[in-house]
Design an enzyme around this catalytic site. Structure first.
Site, PDB file in Angstrom:
ATOM      1  N   PRO A 182       0.853  -1.181   0.000  1.00  0.00           N
ATOM      2  CG  PRO A 182       0.058  -1.012   2.182  1.00  0.00           C
ATOM      3  CD  PRO A 182       0.733  -1.961   1.233  1.00  0.00           C
ATOM      4  CG  HIS A 183       2.282   2.855  -3.148  1.00  0.00           C
ATOM      5  ND1 HIS A 183       1.953   1.591  -3.568  1.00  0.00           N
ATOM      6  CD2 HIS A 183       2.218   3.641  -4.244  1.00  0.00           C
ATOM      7  CE1 HIS A 183       1.714   1.606  -4.865  1.00  0.00           C
ATOM      8  NE2 HIS A 183       1.856   2.846  -5.304  1.00  0.00           N
ATOM      9  CB  ALA A 184      -0.738   7.358  -0.789  1.00  0.00           C
TER      10      ALA A 184
END
Lengths: 150, 491
Positions: A64-66
């Site tokens: 998960p990343h942003a």
């Protein structure tokens, strides 16, 4: 520069009924370390990315990343899960979860570090070492050595 | 086999790089070479055009649009999302191998889909040409901007504008050089400003040529030693041929340094400090000491020799000076001939200046004409350069021929020498005279025997055009032509 990761950002016993919960736990570690200013806002950015396409990868990996305005410094939080958490990979749940947080307008220097982290993630030996590392310190040392060459 | 790949994803911080790493690993494991352009948040370093030209196939692992796709036209393409590359890079490599093998070697037959041309590895000649073309393509805007600005300065301000800015004597009046460029507009007017700015742009011509030849050879790390070497070539008056030497040298030095395998911790320092440091020093040292000194000595020798010829047959002298003007197009040999003519001007011999100016105008004019008569023999970039070359040639800016000569020196230089020699000899034969040291067609008022001068120009232009076309047609086999076509597509 602040370290990408340290022992406080590692949960070797990550649990969660679904990826939302697991991701939220790791994001909580980031918030405690003062690297994320608004956990809910950051999680919304991560979800938005996750909705475009699940971030689970074959071989038991979830990333998960942003890039988010709520992130102050590029940060990696790492979780290891015994039961596994489903990040939507075709071959089943992930036991290694990397939550990658990048500031919205991050300079290219920061981005280069994240890029070299991402490159490491596809190395088999790196994954094996992460699975067998005895404690959080060992994991932090391993990642810093592999990614930053320190 | 050789491949190039582009990876990109929406956020550009994770999948882009994972896919790149996975493709590199898989290609290595299968015994192939691959270069990957990561279009991510850390900034993309563009693929080297040589790598693109040599690639047997192209792999896209992208969830968002690949930027600058047209670079890959004519190549077999394997395209998928980033995840496929991360999860199963080996399969994508295998697919790329399959597509490359299925694609017919060489040129696709008429009517075939343009996406199915396989590229055999470029031979050394084609590679050299691609490197030179890369340098020329970056240099072109400087030639066009600088040349046209200088030409405009002559059109508006007359031939004396150059002397007003740089100092010296013109038509018996002595001008002080302008030492503070910010005063030019006030002191010399718009024409002076145009002349100055054009000169600044022209000053970058050789450094940019050298820097980007080295870039073509050795990627980003070639630029610093290439540009420094090019600046030295410009400073020592080595002209564009010196720039070619500096660029090729810089590229070779960086290529050699890159062969040194450093461990992970050391490789950052290698890229950021060691390679730039060593390459810049080595190139600068060689340019100054090993190239510079002989050029100075040769220039002096040539000057003395010319002085000794003063009483020689006028037509032979015109022939010789003309050939010198066309040899290096603004380089040391050209300058010797030009300075000789300016010296003759000072002792009231006006025929030599006319011959030298005619010979200096011919190279751009002749090549501009050739690029119109036989456009197929020239690249699109050269045809563009040809349009500007008309104006540059007409203004006695010999440098207008450099884009042609730098890309293909062995065929173009004989043509500019032949044309220059013809123009110089004919001008001397007609005893045309000129009382200004520059200005081209814009100082026609200062030319004596205008008809003879124009005949000399026309003959020289025709000779350059004919020789260039003949050499480009004869000394060019089919394979080289095909390599050229691919090279052009890659730039």
């Amino acid at each position: 520069m602040t370290d990408l990761i340290n022992a406080d950002l590692i949960d070797l016993d990550l649990t969660g009924d679904d990826h939302h919960e697991a991701t939220a736990k790791l994001a909580g570690l980031m918030a405690e370390a003062g690297r994320v200013t608004d956990v809910e806002g950051f999680l919304a950015d991560v979800r938005a990315r996750e909705e475009q396409m699940p971030t689970g990868l074959e071989g038991g990996i979830g990333i998960p990343h942003a890039r988010s305005a709520h992130v102050t410094v590029p940060t990696l939080a790492f979780g290891r899960s015994k039961e596994g958490v489903d990040y939507g990979a075709a071959d089943g749940p992930a036991d290694l979860v990397f939550l990658i947080a990048a500031p919205e307008g991050g300079g290219s220097e920061h981005m280069t570090i994240l890029a070299s982290l991402a490159r490491r993630l596809v190395h088999k030996e790196f994954k094996t070492a992460l699975r067998s590392a005895p404690d959080a310190d060992a994991v932090a040392t391993l990642i810093r050595k592999e990614v930053l060459g320190q | 086999m050789k491949f190039v790949a582009v990876t990109s994803c929406p956020t550009g911080i994770a999948h882009t790089y994972m896919a790149a790493e996975a493709l590199e690993q898989a290609a290595r494991d299968a015994g192939h070479e691959i270069t990957v352009e990561t279009q991510g948040a850390a900034g993309a370093e563009a693929l080297n055009p040589v790598d693109v030209a040599e690639a047997d196939a192209v792999i896209f692992a992208a969830d968002v649009d690949v930027r600058d796709k047209e670079r890959f036209e004519g190549k077999p393409i394997v395209s998928a999302g980033v995840k496929r590359a991360i999860n199963n890079a080996a399969a994508m490599i295998a697919e790329a191998v399959e597509k490359a093998e299925a694609a017919p070697a060489g040129k696709a037959p008429a009517g075939a889909a343009p996406m199915t041309v396989a590229a055999p590895t470029l031979g050394p000649g084609a590679k050299l040409r691609l490197w030179l073309m890369t340098g020329v393509s970056y240099m072109l805007p400087f030639v066009a901007a600088g040349g046209i600005l200088i030409a405009l300065a002559f059109v508006i301000g007359g031939a004396e504008v150059a002397t007003k800015v740089s100092g010296g004597e013109f038509e018996g009046i002595t001008y002080e050089a302008i030492t503070d460029p910010t005063q030019i507009l006030g002191e010399v007017g718009l024409a002076g400003l145009l002349f100055y700015v054009g000169g600044v742009a022209f000053g970058m011509l050789v450094p940019i040529l050298a820097g980007f030849i080295a870039y073509g050879m050795a990627d980003r790390m070639g630029i610093a030693p290439g540009i420094v070497g090019g600046l030295i070539a410009a400073t020592i008056g080595a002209g564009f041929l010196g720039g070619l030497v500096a660029g090729l040298l810089a590229g070779a030095v960086v290529m050699a340094l890159k062969l040194i395998k450093a461990n992970q911790a050391f490789s950052g320092i290698m890229r950021i400090v060691i390679i730039p440091l060593i390459s810049v020093f080595v190139v600068a040292f060689i340019m100054l000491v090993l190239v510079g000194r002989p050029i100075v000595a040769a220039t002096e020798g040539l000057t003395n020799w010319l002085d000794g010829l003063s009483g020689a047959n006028a037509i032979l002298l015109g022939l010789l000076l003309g050939a010198m003007m066309g040899f290096d197009l603004g380089g040391p040999v050209n300058k010797v001939a030009y300075v000789f003519a300016v010296g003759a001007l000072a002792s009231d011999n006006f025929t030599i200046m006319a011959a030298v100016m005619a010979a200096g105008m011919v190279p751009p004019l002749g090549l501009a004409l050739a690029s119109v008569v036989r456009p197929k023999l020239f690249t699109p970039g050269e045809r563009q350069a040809g349009k500007a070359a008309w104006l540059l040639g007409a203004s006695f800016i010999t440098e207008g021929a450099i884009p042609f000569a730098a890309a293909d020196p062995l065929r173009i230089i004989p043509s500019t020498m032949a044309g220059g020699a013809a123009a110089g000899a004919v001008s001397m034969a007609f005893e045309a005279t000129l009382r200004a040291p520059h200005g081209g067609i814009w100082v026609i008022g200062l030319i004596g025997n205008k008809v003879g001068f124009i005949v000399a120009l026309l003959i020289g232009t025709a000779v350059t055009c004919a020789v260039a076309i003949a050499l480009k047609m004869v000394a060019r086999n089919k394979a080289a032509a095909e390599a050229d076509d691919r090279v052009m597509a890659a730039i």
